[in-house]
Design a protein around this motif. Structure first.
Motif, PDB file in Angstrom:
ATOM      1  N   LEU A   1       0.653  -1.317  -0.302  1.00 15.24           N
ATOM      2  CA  LEU A   1       0.247  -0.211   0.096  1.00 15.24           C
ATOM      3  C   LEU A   1       1.170   1.439  -0.041  1.00 15.24           C
ATOM      4  O   LEU A   1       1.684   1.553   0.003  1.00 15.24           O
ATOM      5  CB  LEU A   1      -0.433   0.132   1.363  1.00 15.24           C
ATOM      6  N   ASP A   2       0.127   2.204  -1.135  1.00 21.15           N
ATOM      7  CA  ASP A   2       0.894   3.193  -0.718  1.00 21.15           C
ATOM      8  C   ASP A   2       0.908   4.325   0.660  1.00 21.15           C
ATOM      9  O   ASP A   2       0.201   3.628   1.719  1.00 21.15           O
ATOM     10  CB  ASP A   2       0.330   4.915  -1.599  1.00 21.15           C
ATOM     11  N   LYS A   3       1.694   5.257   1.037  1.00 25.33           N
ATOM     12  CA  LYS A   3       1.794   6.393   2.077  1.00 25.33           C
ATOM     13  C   LYS A   3       0.222   6.489   3.133  1.00 25.33           C
ATOM     14  O   LYS A   3       0.161   6.442   3.790  1.00 25.33           O
ATOM     15  CB  LYS A   3       2.416   7.323   1.949  1.00 25.33           C
ATOM     16  N   ASN A   4      -0.674   6.843   1.822  1.00 23.24           N
ATOM     17  CA  ASN A   4      -1.745   6.958   2.034  1.00 23.24           C
ATOM     18  C   ASN A   4      -2.629   5.602   2.482  1.00 23.24           C
ATOM     19  O   ASN A   4      -3.922   5.851   3.092  1.00 23.24           O
ATOM     20  CB  ASN A   4      -2.288   7.796   1.538  1.00 23.24           C
ATOM     21  N   GLY A   5      -2.579   4.515   2.691  1.00 21.70           N
ATOM     22  CA  GLY A   5      -2.963   2.743   3.019  1.00 21.70           C
ATOM     23  C   GLY A   5      -3.487   2.575   1.954  1.00 21.70           C
ATOM     24  O   GLY A   5      -4.285   1.683   2.158  1.00 21.70           O
ATOM     25  N   LYS A   6      -3.274   3.832   0.476  1.00 26.29           N
ATOM     26  CA  LYS A   6      -4.383   2.882  -0.612  1.00 26.29           C
ATOM     27  C   LYS A   6      -3.075   1.813  -1.721  1.00 26.29           C
ATOM     28  O   LYS A   6      -2.554   1.548  -1.544  1.00 26.29           O
ATOM     29  CB  LYS A   6      -4.799   4.191  -0.984  1.00 26.29           C
ATOM     30  N   PHE A   7      -4.202   1.229  -2.576  1.00 27.07           N
ATOM     31  CA  PHE A   7      -3.600  -0.152  -3.105  1.00 27.07           C
ATOM     32  C   PHE A   7      -2.656   0.981  -4.337  1.00 27.07           C
ATOM     33  O   PHE A   7      -3.868   1.986  -4.588  1.00 27.07           O
ATOM     34  CB  PHE A   7      -5.149  -1.165  -3.221  1.00 27.07           C
ATOM     35  N   GLY A   8      -2.160   1.197  -5.205  1.00 31.11           N
ATOM     36  CA  GLY A   8      -1.602   1.393  -6.382  1.00 31.11           C
ATOM     37  C   GLY A   8      -2.532   0.773  -7.220  1.00 31.11           C
ATOM     38  O   GLY A   8      -3.026  -0.054  -7.390  1.00 31.11           O
ATOM     39  N   ASP A   9      -2.055   1.234  -8.281  1.00 29.80           N
ATOM     40  CA  ASP A   9      -2.763   2.053  -9.532  1.00 29.80           C
ATOM     41  C   ASP A   9      -2.757   0.128 -10.646  1.00 29.80           C
ATOM     42  O   ASP A   9      -4.219   0.021 -10.576  1.00 29.80           O
ATOM     43  CB  ASP A   9      -2.492   2.876 -10.605  1.00 29.80           C
ATOM     44  N   LYS A  10      -1.790  -0.382 -10.480  1.00 32.27           N
ATOM     45  CA  LYS A  10      -1.342  -1.509 -10.988  1.00 32.27           C
ATOM     46  C   LYS A  10      -1.911  -2.448 -10.350  1.00 32.27           C
ATOM     47  O   LYS A  10      -2.767  -3.302 -11.358  1.00 32.27           O
ATOM     48  CB  LYS A  10      -0.379  -1.728 -10.934  1.00 32.27           C
ATOM     49  N   ASP A  11      -2.333  -2.493  -9.048  1.00 36.36           N
ATOM     50  CA  ASP A  11      -2.923  -3.758  -8.561  1.00 36.36           C
ATOM     51  C   ASP A  11      -4.000  -3.743  -8.768  1.00 36.36           C
ATOM     52  O   ASP A  11      -5.294  -4.584  -8.589  1.00 36.36           O
ATOM     53  CB  ASP A  11      -2.201  -3.448  -6.833  1.00 36.36           C
ATOM     54  N   LEU A  12      -4.637  -2.099  -8.433  1.00 37.87           N
ATOM     55  CA  LEU A  12      -6.226  -1.882  -8.602  1.00 37.87           C
ATOM     56  C   LEU A  12      -7.059  -2.472 -10.529  1.00 37.87           C
ATOM     57  O   LEU A  12      -8.056  -3.027  -9.781  1.00 37.87           O
ATOM     58  CB  LEU A  12      -6.379  -0.499  -8.265  1.00 37.87           C
ATOM     59  N   LYS A  13      -5.805  -2.026 -11.393  1.00 42.97           N
ATOM     60  CA  LYS A  13      -6.461  -2.544 -12.309  1.00 42.97           C
ATOM     61  C   LYS A  13      -6.411  -3.483 -12.814  1.00 42.97           C
ATOM     62  O   LYS A  13      -7.577  -4.447 -13.779  1.00 42.97           O
ATOM     63  CB  LYS A  13      -5.414  -1.853 -13.632  1.00 42.97           C
TER      64      LYS A  13
END
Length: 470
Positions: free
Chosen positions: A352-364
């Motif tokens: 996860l990024d510093k904001n605790g979110k999934f990256g664009d690649k994983d999400l896609k």
């Protein structure tokens, strides 16, 4: 030294013991002065306290395992409860015939207020919950745990047949103290007589799929089931309660924060079960080793973030793995494939990024695998699949990842970036049409303005065919 009963004063011996008379209480002395002798009553004898032993296993916020240790031995907690006399045979017969609990259902103002507050908490219960069980669960009685539904003890007869008037429609129809004894008894694994008013009307569920899969692994050879429920599609009177909320309402005496109690039958379109053996055969436990029984941790409670990070390395999404898990999730049917898949892919610790979110690649990668499934827009609103205020996200990083993935998926479907992505797709299509000698981007733009071209995007709804303007 005995503290209660005839031996309470056994420390006195000889003549002094024979002549000993217990000292009267201040209240009794006042009665002796005020009331005539014929109306005086003796002081009630002291009754021994009754104790109920809770389920012994390491759970709750006080359970913090070390990095390289196995779960510690459980601590048995003894909690005093109020002794309720057993019902008479006549009352028991009436109870069995009517399906309603004996005793006065009227509640005090305090009890009614507690139940009202408890009902308010049900609005934030996770939409989907999971359960592992087998025909041997619940004492091995027939008809409790089936491929078609989960039925608490009070809702089936001795042959496992549904009772048309079994149990109560709501806990509000049960005396408050009976509900408390029923919940405590259920959580501690006690099973009273079938005619007892506290005969369980609950079943246990969890928001943490890791716990369910790990618990169910050993039940594969016993016809074990992995079940999932959709709270929005349960029978009308079936309600879900989180144990910490029940504790606040006085109905539990320990915060089983991983556990949810469901009152009433769980069946119909809001229920689906798959055998553990079929999941084994499809390779689920190979794809996600962390849910095997002898993996680094047994998921009976919260885990500190640093332990989570130390035990499990962060992994990026793999298109191959997500597709393999999608095939497994399909076993739960199209209505449950999405939440089950989301729960499966978030069992591993993800990057996860510093904001605790999934990256664009994983999400896609995830979005592409579920592009044929309908994703309700309310997953990202107040009717989220998991409300942050309604589940112990702190200490349950897998559930936190599940929440985050589905919220980002909603944004991916319905958010600001959707139109831009569709515009790019339309431009790519326009270039391909131009290469074939067909009308290009300008004609497509005209079609969109005329309302004949859809650039909106929602999973589960086929896009409107591109209208080529002559």
């Amino acid at each position: 030294m005995a503290l209660f009963g005839k031996n309470r004063y056994s420390r006195n011996t000889g003549a002094s013991a024979a002549a000993y008379t217990p000292k009267k209480s201040f209240g009794q002395r006042i009665k002796d002065m005020v009331l005539p002798k014929g109306k005086r009553k003796a002081v009630d004898p002291i009754a021994p306290t009754s104790f109920r032993v809770l389920r012994s296993r390491p759970y709750g916020t006080k359970y913090t395992p070390g990095l390289d240790t196995t779960p510690v031995a459980a601590v048995v907690t003894a909690t005093p409860v109020t002794v309720t006399p057993a019902p008479t045979p006549a009352a028991s017969a009436a109870l069995a015939a009517s399906g309603s609990s004996s005793g006065d259902t009227k509640k005090t103002a305090t009890e009614a207020q507690k139940l009202k507050q408890l009902e308010e908490t049900t609005k934030n219960i996770p939409r989907y919950l999971f359960r592992a069980c087998s025909p041997t669960s619940g004492g091995g009685l027939k008809g409790l745990n089936t491929i078609n539904g989960v039925f608490p003890h009070a809702f089936v007869d001795t042959n496992g047949v549904r009772l048309p008037n079994g149990g109560n429609k709501s806990i509000h129809d049960i005396p408050y103290q009976v509900t408390r004894r029923m919940a405590v008894g259920h959580l501690s694994g006690q099973r009273p007589a079938r005619t007892d008013p506290t005969y369980s009307q609950f079943s246990s569920w969890a928001a943490t799929l890791a716990l369910v899969l790990q618990y169910g692994y050993s039940r594969a050879s016993q016809g074990g089931l992995i079940c999932v429920l959709d709270r929005y599609n349960l029978p009308k009177h079936t309600k879900v309660y989180h144990c910490p909320d029940m504790m606040k309402a006085g109905l539990c005496d320990s915060p089983y924060d991983h556990e949810y109690l469901v009152h009433g039958p769980v069946e119909g379109p809001g229920f689906k079960a798959v055998t553990v053996q079929s999941l084994l055969d499809m390779g689920l436990y190979t794809e996600i080793p962390c849910v095997q029984p002898h993996s680094a941790r047994y998921w009976w409670g919260p885990i500190p973030q640093r332990d989570w990070e130390s035990l499990f390395p962060a992994k990026e999404f793999s298109q191959k793995q997500v597709k393999a898990l999608r095939n497994i999730a399909n076993e739960f049917g199209k209505d449950f494939a999405l939440p089950v898949l989301a729960a499966l892919v978030t069992l591993d610790r993800r990057k996860l990024d510093k904001n605790g979110k999934f990256g664009d690649k994983d999400l896609k990668i995830f979005a592409d695998v579920v592009e044929d499934l309908y994703i309700p827009e309310e997953y990202g609103t107040e009717k989220s699949i998991v409300q942050p205020d309604g589940v112990y996200v702190q200490g349950y990083p897998m559930v936190a990842q599940l929440v985050g993935l589905l919220k980002q998926l909603v944004e991916y479907n319905y958010g600001r970036g959707v139109r831009a992505r569709r515009r790019i797709e339309v431009e790519d299509l326009s270039a391909e049409l131009g290469a074939l000698g067909l009308p290009g981007k300008k004609s497509l733009d005209m079609g969109e303005k005329a309302g004949r071209l859809s650039t909106s995007f929602a999973f589960g709804v086929s896009d409107v065919p591109v209208a080529v303007v002559a």
